[in-house]
Scaffold this active site. Sequence first.
Site, PDB file in Angstrom:
ATOM      1  N   SER A  40       0.800  -1.227   0.000  1.00 62.83           N
ATOM      2  CA  SER A  40       0.000   0.000   0.000  1.00 62.83           C
ATOM      3  C   SER A  40       0.830   1.272   0.000  1.00 62.83           C
ATOM      4  O   SER A  40       0.309   2.342  -0.303  1.00 62.83           O
ATOM      5  CB  SER A  40      -0.934   0.002   1.207  1.00 62.83           C
ATOM      6  OG  SER A  40      -0.189  -0.167   2.396  1.00 62.83           O
ATOM      7  N   ASP A 321      -3.067   8.098   7.797  1.00 64.37           N
ATOM      8  CA  ASP A 321      -3.981   7.234   8.564  1.00 64.37           C
ATOM      9  C   ASP A 321      -3.147   6.476   9.598  1.00 64.37           C
ATOM     10  O   ASP A 321      -2.070   6.940   9.973  1.00 64.37           O
ATOM     11  CB  ASP A 321      -4.805   6.333   7.628  1.00 64.37           C
ATOM     12  CG  ASP A 321      -3.944   5.344   6.858  1.00 64.37           C
ATOM     13  OD1 ASP A 321      -2.731   5.212   7.173  1.00 64.37           O
ATOM     14  OD2 ASP A 321      -4.478   4.667   5.944  1.00 64.37           O
ATOM     15  N   HIS A 324      -0.118   4.804   7.083  1.00 64.92           N
ATOM     16  CA  HIS A 324       0.495   5.348   5.863  1.00 64.92           C
ATOM     17  C   HIS A 324       0.951   6.787   6.023  1.00 64.92           C
ATOM     18  O   HIS A 324       0.209   7.617   6.544  1.00 64.92           O
ATOM     19  CB  HIS A 324      -0.504   5.235   4.701  1.00 64.92           C
ATOM     20  CG  HIS A 324      -0.954   3.829   4.478  1.00 64.92           C
ATOM     21  ND1 HIS A 324      -2.184   3.364   4.870  1.00 64.92           N
ATOM     22  CD2 HIS A 324      -0.299   2.771   3.953  1.00 64.92           C
ATOM     23  CE1 HIS A 324      -2.277   2.067   4.590  1.00 64.92           C
ATOM     24  NE2 HIS A 324      -1.143   1.692   4.035  1.00 64.92           N
TER      25      HIS A 324
END
Length: 357
Positions: A40, A321, A324
């Site tokens: 991610s 978040d 990340h």
Amino acid sequence: MVSKLDLLFGVLITAALMQFQIVFVIGEPQVPCYFIFGDSLVDNGNNNGLVTAAKANYTPYGADFPQGVTGRFTNGLTVADIIGQLLDFPNFIPSYATATNSEINSGVNYGSGGAGIRDETGRNLGDRISLNRQLLRHATIVSRLSNLQRNKTFTNEYIQKCIYIVNMGSNDYINNYLMPNNYPTSTIYTPYQYARVLIQQYSQQLKSLYKLGARKIAVFGLGFIGCTPAEIATFGTNGEPCVESINSATMLFNDRLSPLINDLNNAFFDARFTFINISSISAPQEGVVLPNVPCCQTRSDGQCVPNSVPCSDRTMYTWYDGFHPTEIANRFLASRSYAALSPMDASPYDISHLAQL
Ligand SMILES: *[C@@H]1O[C@H](CO)[C@@H](O)[C@H](O)[C@H]1NC(C)=O
Ligand SMILES: *[C@@H]1O[C@H](CO)[C@@H](O)[C@H](O)[C@H]1NC(C)=O
């Protein structure tokens, strides 16, 4: 990943980068193509069509991205996007999910949230494209490119000039080893043994990438996963700034990854592998320190609550978040991966030198 960011330093780097872009924005990319493998931290939409919780195709993700929501797990650009800009690519490298024949000659992004070195990693979240599957996808892209270019010799030489980045391993901890209720790995392996089996498998995968024609390969070490807001919330810190047991487990992986890179360079004399030392780049520095708290409101899985309103000054946060980095933190990571400030940041080459070799 960044644990604490020296704000002043980050701002200076960002200012330097902006100048760099203004000066060099016209002209050819430094290498003909750029391929991105990972999780991610680099995903730019590959998970949008998958059945998984690990997707970021909703607000407030993309709050500062020119096209808004794309599936990137941050407010703006990912570390892979910024490295592409530093390499003078005029456009973002397309995701595998959307890449057209006319786009693939500049490269493809295979990144997938939740993905790992191990195939089962991330299963708790849903579907994901593991590194093994990303390599299979790359094999199909290489043959598509070969068909389009209609000259095998040309294609082989072409793909050898490209930059390949590989950013894997975080989920083998976050969404595997650190979830004893979902995965047995922590009962089978000590942290030391687990780092060893991961590195063994990674070694095979990096050799497969070489066999598919890659010759300039930058491999990212793990950041301070124990400093992510989500892991701090799950495990607690005993009064320390971060979850030290997690950081020491992931350091065992980094400690083995750097020698693996040296071994690969010795085994394949015509290839250049390099180790990007994210823990050196994101080590705490003197100056203003940003706290390990997320900019957006987070769900129990660490991702932003859909349609929630994020913090207003995204340049004051390291984390977007629970897991990340924000774009400004990504700028800091990318700029030092590209142009190392210390020999420890990247060895034996930073990405700017890898491009010139
Ligand atoms: C194929 O590519 C090679 C390398 O660029 C070149 O030397 C050769 O002339 C090309 N062959 C044809 C038929 O165009
Ligand atoms: C990576 O950075 C850490 C500092 O955080 C350092 O201890 C380690 O030696 C570095 N590794 C390499 C291979 O330079």
